[in-house]
Design a protein around this motif. Structure first.
Motif, mmCIF file in Angstrom:
data_model
loop_
_atom_site.group_PDB
_atom_site.id
_atom_site.type_symbol
_atom_site.label_atom_id
_atom_site.label_comp_id
_atom_site.label_asym_id
_atom_site.label_seq_id
_atom_site.Cartn_x
_atom_site.Cartn_y
_atom_site.Cartn_z
ATOM 1 N N LYS A 22 22.690 -86.892 75.002
ATOM 2 C CA LYS A 22 24.163 -87.261 75.532
ATOM 3 C C LYS A 22 23.954 -88.775 75.017
ATOM 4 N N ARG A 88 33.489 -74.737 77.166
ATOM 5 C CA ARG A 88 32.857 -75.563 76.930
ATOM 6 C C ARG A 88 32.796 -76.259 74.946
ATOM 7 N N GLN A 122 31.268 -79.979 79.432
ATOM 8 C CA GLN A 122 30.699 -81.055 78.395
ATOM 9 C C GLN A 122 29.670 -79.940 79.670
#
Length: 319
Positions: A22, A88, A122
């Motif tokens: 991320k 997801r 996520q």
């Protein structure tokens, strides 16, 4: 095998892992606004084309119950989807998703050609496992062996026992019991048996104990490939393999005793005699005509032998 411990990365779903890197979170007012929007999006229910959703995680259902599936489809057609599934975003395929939980609903909706109501979050691979395991714990219709299989699959993936315990909300002793069953009965065999909803922990552990005897496992599992097994309920299949895993009975042992050769005074084999639970079977070769002669004299010879046997018993009783 690397043992994973993901307790430090359990839900909430804002934590990532090496497979899903991320970007650094923005700071200040912009970061706070983006965070709020992200949470709103994760909690929002979306309608997604069922064909855009792929499988993920660990198998948690053993077998397919046609009646339950039909009932679920009828309910979805009549009342619509009341409870959303959890998805997801796919890690490598843009515009596609992976199922976290709600597999039965997804399958039914795919067959009905209806869109899927879903929440999208996520999640790292580890977070997916935790979410799936905790959702399974809340489902009362999941049998003991389905949870045991889930635990064994997690261990095979490299997750440690602390993580397995947390995912299923169970203690370490229960993890050990589940793994004992999940490791003793391979997943492909469990699929053939099915969920066995009425069979609890103690019966499964007793079955595993029976496997200590030589040949017990092979005797039990071989039955699952017979036509009779396919006509049974899952519970009855378990009972059938349990019975076959037991040590052979006295009857079976007697019936399997090898025949003993019968010879004349010169050592020539005349035939054989085979003991069984019900008596003895005499087999005499007829290549020299002796068997035909014996057949003609059988009544007299058997009577004489029985008289000799009775006399010997009387003598033993007098002594």
């Amino acid at each position: 095998m690397v043992r994973k411990n993901v307790l430090s990365t359990a839900l909430p779903p804002t934590t990532g892992d090496t497979k899903r890197p991320k970007a650094p979170a923005p700071r200040g007012a912009v970061g706070a606004l983006q965070s709020s929007l992200s949470k709103l999006q994760e909690n929002a229910v979306q309608e997604i084309d069922a064909t855009q959703i792929d499988d993920a995680g660990v198998e948690d259902r053993l077998g397919h119950d046609h009646a339950d599936h039909t009932a679920l489809m009828d309910s979805l057609k009549t009342y619509g989807q009341q409870v959303p599934v959890l998805l997801r975003p796919h890690a490598t395929k843009r515009g596609r998703f992976e199922i976290v939980y709600g597999r039965r609903r997804l399958r039914a909706l795919k067959e009905l050609g209806q869109p899927v109501k879903a929440m999208v979050r996520q999640l790292s691979d580890d977070e997916l496992i935790m979410a799936q395991g905790q959702e399974n714990t809340a489902r009362r219709d999941l049998s003991f062996v389905e949870k045991a299989s889930f635990a064994a699959q997690l261990e095979a993936e490299g997750y440690d026992r602390d993580t397995i315990a947390a995912a299923l909300s169970i203690d370490q002793p229960m993890v050990s019991r589940m793994l004992k069953v999940g490791q003793a009965v391979p997943l492909d065999v469990l699929r053939k048996i099915g969920p066995a909803p009425s069979i609890g922990r103690d019966r499964w552990l007793a079955l595993v104990k029976l496997f200590d005897a030589k040949g017990a496992r092979n005797r039990a599992f071989a039955f699952l490939d017979t036509p009779d097994a396919s006509t049974m309920t899952s519970d009855n299949r378990f009972e059938a393999i349990f019975a076959r895993a037991k040590a052979p009975s006295a009857k079976a042992t007697a019936d399997k005793q090898p025949p003993r050769a019968l010879r004349n005074s010169g050592g020539t084999v005349l035939g054989d005699i085979r003991p069984s639970r019900k008596g003895v079977t005499l087999n005499i070769s007829d290549k020299d005509g002796f068997a035909q002669w014996l057949d003609a004299q059988a009544d007299t010879l058997i009577a004489e032998l029985h008289d000799r046997w009775s006399a010997s018993r009387s003598e033993d009783e007098e002594q």
